[in-house]
Design a protein around this motif. Structure first.
Motif, PDB file in Angstrom:
ATOM      1  N   PRO A  25       0.837  -1.211   0.000  1.00 34.78           N
ATOM      2  CA  PRO A  25       0.000   0.000   0.000  1.00 34.78           C
ATOM      3  C   PRO A  25       0.871   1.260   0.000  1.00 34.78           C
ATOM      4  O   PRO A  25       1.903   1.321   0.663  1.00 34.78           O
ATOM      5  N   ARG A  26       0.438   2.229  -0.766  1.00 37.49           N
ATOM      6  CA  ARG A  26       1.173   3.495  -0.849  1.00 37.49           C
ATOM      7  C   ARG A  26       0.318   4.585  -0.249  1.00 37.49           C
ATOM      8  O   ARG A  26      -0.905   4.536  -0.298  1.00 37.49           O
ATOM      9  N   SER A  27       0.965   5.591   0.308  1.00 38.32           N
ATOM     10  CA  SER A  27       0.222   6.697   0.906  1.00 38.32           C
ATOM     11  C   SER A  27      -0.373   7.578  -0.193  1.00 38.32           C
ATOM     12  O   SER A  27       0.044   7.528  -1.349  1.00 38.32           O
ATOM     13  N   ARG A  28      -1.345   8.394   0.196  1.00 33.78           N
ATOM     14  CA  ARG A  28      -1.965   9.282  -0.780  1.00 33.78           C
ATOM     15  C   ARG A  28      -0.963  10.284  -1.326  1.00 33.78           C
ATOM     16  O   ARG A  28      -1.050  10.689  -2.476  1.00 33.78           O
ATOM     17  N   TRP A  29      -0.026  10.716  -0.499  1.00 32.03           N
ATOM     18  CA  TRP A  29       0.976  11.675  -0.954  1.00 32.03           C
ATOM     19  C   TRP A  29       1.842  11.059  -2.045  1.00 32.03           C
ATOM     20  O   TRP A  29       2.175  11.713  -3.029  1.00 32.03           O
TER      21      TRP A  29
END
Length: 134
Positions: free
Chosen positions: A45-49
């Protein structure tokens, strides 16, 4: 008479010569194309930023250039000294800023759509593996 090929660092000679170079180029191209796809297919999972950083930077730069164009264009109305320069460069900055702003704003829904497609494909892959790996 043909000279044997050397290794990339030049220290030793390669026995296969040109065939080795062609095969390594092909595998490099395949590896680079799979790297670009791994951004959307990776399971981490990657952050929204991390996801929206590039389009937000493009939007911010577009807004800044657009506002700079507004200032330059308004200077053409108030200052008489370099009026021709302001009249030429002001609209150029306005259009460049507007172009970047629109590109960034269009990029965001494209990223959202790709994320939804990725989530659907991961769900379908998990269903497929659940039913066929029994």
């Amino acid at each position: 008479m043909e000279v044997p090929a050397r290794s990339p660092d030049g220290s030793e000679q390669c026995p296969q010569g040109r065939e080795l170079m062609a095969s390594s180029t092909g595998s490099t191209l395949c590896m680079s194309s799979s790297r670009s796809e791994s951004v959307w297919t990776s399971s981490t999972p990657r952050s929204r930023w991390d996801i929206y950083r590039k389009p937000l930077v493009v939007v911010a730069v577009g807004v800044a250039i657009f506002l700079f164009g507004v200032v330059i264009t308004s200077l053409a109305c108030f200052l008489e000294k370099h009026k021709k320069v302001y009249k030429m460069s002001g609209p150029a900055f306005l259009s460049l800023g507007l172009m970047l702003l629109v590109c960034g704003l269009v990029w965001i829904p494209i990223i959202r759509k790709k994320q939804k497609q990725r989530q659907k494909s991961q769900f379908l892959q998990s269903l497929k593996s659940f039913f066929f790996n029994r």
